[in-house]
Design a protein around this motif. Structure first.
Motif, PDB file in Angstrom:
ATOM      1  N   UNK A  92     -82.453 -12.490  77.600  1.00 34.19           N
ATOM      2  CA  UNK A  92     -81.512 -12.812  76.515  1.00 34.19           C
ATOM      3  C   UNK A  92     -81.404 -14.316  76.263  1.00 34.19           C
ATOM      4  N   UNK A  93     -81.762 -15.123  77.247  1.00 39.39           N
ATOM      5  CA  UNK A  93     -81.624 -16.581  77.138  1.00 39.39           C
ATOM      6  C   UNK A  93     -82.956 -17.304  76.955  1.00 39.39           C
ATOM      7  N   UNK A  94     -84.052 -16.576  76.789  1.00 39.46           N
ATOM      8  CA  UNK A  94     -85.358 -17.229  76.679  1.00 39.46           C
ATOM      9  C   UNK A  94     -85.453 -18.170  75.478  1.00 39.46           C
ATOM     10  N   UNK A  95     -84.721 -17.900  74.415  1.00 36.50           N
ATOM     11  CA  UNK A  95     -84.776 -18.742  73.224  1.00 36.50           C
ATOM     12  C   UNK A  95     -83.621 -19.748  73.162  1.00 36.50           C
ATOM     13  N   UNK A  96     -82.796 -19.797  74.201  1.00 32.49           N
ATOM     14  CA  UNK A  96     -81.651 -20.713  74.233  1.00 32.49           C
ATOM     15  C   UNK A  96     -82.029 -22.025  74.927  1.00 32.49           C
ATOM     16  N   UNK A  97     -81.520 -23.157  74.435  1.00 31.63           N
ATOM     17  CA  UNK A  97     -81.848 -24.463  75.036  1.00 31.63           C
ATOM     18  C   UNK A  97     -80.974 -24.790  76.251  1.00 31.63           C
ATOM     19  N   UNK A  98     -81.014 -23.927  77.256  1.00 30.49           N
ATOM     20  CA  UNK A  98     -80.143 -24.072  78.421  1.00 30.49           C
ATOM     21  C   UNK A  98     -80.378 -25.397  79.134  1.00 30.49           C
ATOM     22  N   UNK A  99     -81.612 -25.718  79.446  1.00 25.28           N
ATOM     23  CA  UNK A  99     -81.916 -26.953  80.185  1.00 25.28           C
ATOM     24  C   UNK A  99     -81.675 -28.176  79.305  1.00 25.28           C
TER      25      UNK A  99
ATOM     26  N   UNK B 139     -92.880 -17.108  80.465  1.00 25.38           N
ATOM     27  CA  UNK B 139     -93.956 -17.001  79.482  1.00 25.38           C
ATOM     28  C   UNK B 139     -93.385 -16.920  78.072  1.00 25.38           C
ATOM     29  N   UNK B 140     -94.172 -17.323  77.094  1.00 24.88           N
ATOM     30  CA  UNK B 140     -93.741 -17.308  75.696  1.00 24.88           C
ATOM     31  C   UNK B 140     -93.365 -15.900  75.238  1.00 24.88           C
ATOM     32  N   UNK B 141     -94.111 -14.916  75.649  1.00 28.40           N
ATOM     33  CA  UNK B 141     -93.836 -13.533  75.257  1.00 28.40           C
ATOM     34  C   UNK B 141     -93.386 -12.706  76.460  1.00 28.40           C
TER      35      UNK B 141
ATOM     36  N   UNK C 171     -87.163 -14.956  83.727  1.00 24.80           N
ATOM     37  CA  UNK C 171     -87.923 -16.102  84.206  1.00 24.80           C
ATOM     38  C   UNK C 171     -87.064 -16.887  85.175  1.00 24.80           C
ATOM     39  N   UNK C 172     -87.614 -17.945  85.748  1.00 17.29           N
ATOM     40  CA  UNK C 172     -86.847 -18.792  86.652  1.00 17.29           C
ATOM     41  C   UNK C 172     -87.362 -20.215  86.605  1.00 17.29           C
TER      42      UNK C 172
END
Length: 86
Positions: free
Chosen positions: A17-24, A43-45, A50-51
């Motif tokens: 859910x957060x792969x597209x969020x600018x967390x870092x 990975x992009x897809x 992830x970690x």
């Protein structure tokens, strides 16, 4: 010494859910932290989570506020000092 720079190493799990969020990016821009990505798997897809293994550098307050932000997002965080080397 409140302005002394500290370093903290964490592992951060990023759910899909957060792969597209600018967390870092937000840790840098909103909390003033210097971030070194030591290792990552995202990975992009990617289908699964992830970690990131991160070195966080800043004042104690900046680090605490950045970690509070990650906790507000309900992201899983491992503290290297508490679990040893992974």
């Amino acid at each position: 010494m409140a302005d002394a720079t500290i370093n903290k190493r964490i592992r951060l799990r990023i759910p899909t859910d957060y792969h597209q969020e600018p967390v870092i990016s937000r840790l840098v821009s909103q909390y003033g932290l210097i971030i070194n990505i030591r290792a990552a798997l995202l990975a992009a897809n990617a289908v699964g989570d992830g970690w990131f293994d991160l070195d966080l550098q800043g004042t104690a307050a900046q680090v605490e506020n950045g970690l509070a932000y990650l906790q507000e997002l309900e992201l899983e965080i491992w503290d290297e000092n508490k679990v040893g080397n992974w």
